[in-house]
Write a protein that holds these residues in place. Structure first.
Motif: not given
Length: 324
Positions: A219-222, A226-237, A278-288
């Protein structure tokens, strides 16, 4: 290590002649000289020849290190190497010399109590790992005050040879000298950490034990990969083959926090690294890191880090400017 921005270097190559004592101050007192951009510095020492005693006062009894032995002081605590236990009380080392030494060109070649009439007691290499503490460094939080290990016998001969090349005077002046030293320090650090994790008792909890556990480690490796994936407890389990409740309980036992809390903190760690650019905006960081809404990212960042993303960026840049 990349996400936690951990990077290493070897700075001292020391021949010590008995009787001798070497003291390393708390790294908070000199770390910014060695790693201006690091928030924390972890010292370590590897014994190339001979033997010595290592001690972090307050973290247990002195430990004998033989050829191939490595000690790490993860919290950067004051610590001592000596040719025999108890010598520090009778012949303390001069810390003034240490502060002067770390400001000189490196790697630094040193002799303790040197002289042709003294037998060589020990040759040791001192290295340092620089890393970030905030907003989230689970590795650093999980480490004890002192780790002692050994370089595997199958690696030691090659390692000693490479260290000799890396810290040799001619090589140190070469353009790739610093890079070779950095890689060597990182290799040693990882080697000892792997051994530390492998030797943990089966019933031990904590982040490192979680990495070793089949389901929690998966689970930690996932989450890390893939931190940007839409994870849920159910999906990880489901991914690791456990029930929702069984997974949540097992993850929390080892890691100390619930899976979604860990994910949020890890995302903030990755976002903080992105915001260094500095070239990365807050919005870009959020999406990433997995947030479609900048407002949601802003709220989560402030909840876990304590300040807004923009404030974090300005404050960190100001701190680095002061340290440089």
């Amino acid at each position: 290590m990349r996400t936690l921005r951990m990077t290493g270097a070897v700075f001292f190559d020391t021949n010590a002649y008995a009787p001798w004592v070497s003291e390393t101050p708390n790294s908070a007192e000199f770390g910014r000289i060695l790693f201006p951009r690091a928030e924390h510095v972890i010292p370590f020492h590897v014994i190339i020849e001979g033997a010595c005693w290592a001690e972090v006062p307050g973290a247990g009894e002195p430990v004998l290190l033989r050829e191939g032995g490595v000690m790490i002081a993860p919290r950067g605590d004051f610590h001592v190497l000596a040719s025999a236990p108890g010598l520090r009380e009778s012949a303390p080392a001069g810390l003034g010399d240490y502060y002067e030494a770390v400001q000189r060109d490196r790697p630094l070649f040193a002799a303790l109590n040197g002289g042709e009439d003294h037998p060589l007691s020990c040759r040791f290499i001192c290295g340092f790992i620089g890393c970030d503490v905030a907003p989230f460094n689970p590795l650093l939080n999980a480490l004890p005050g002192l780790i002692v290990g050994e370089v595997a016998a199958s690696n030691f001969g090659v390692l000693a040879s490479l260290l000799d090349q890396a810290v040799g005077e001619d090589d140190a002046k070469a353009p790739d000298g610093d890079s070779a030293l950095a890689k060597m320090a990182e290799f040693l650090f990882i080697e000892v950490l792997r051994q530390y994790v492998a030797d943990l008792p089966e019933e031990t909890g904590g982040w490192f034990a979680g990495l070793r556990d089949r389901q929690v480690g998966a689970a930690l490796r996932l989450l890390h990969d893939r931190p940007a994936e839409s994870w849920t407890i159910e999906k990880l389990a489901r991914e690791v083959g456990l029930s929702r409740s069984g997974f949540a309980q097992r993850f929390t036992f080892f890691v100390g926090v619930a899976p979604m809390t860990y994910l949020a903190r890890w995302r903030m760690q990755m976002a903080a690294r992105l915001l260094d650019d500095e070239a990365t905006s807050v919005g870009q960081a959020a999406i990433a890191v997995g947030y479609e809404s900048e407002a949601a990212f802003h709220r989560t960042f402030k909840r876990h880090v304590g300040v807004s993303p923009g404030h974090w960026r300005r404050d960190r840049n100001a701190r680095l400017a002061l340290r440089s």
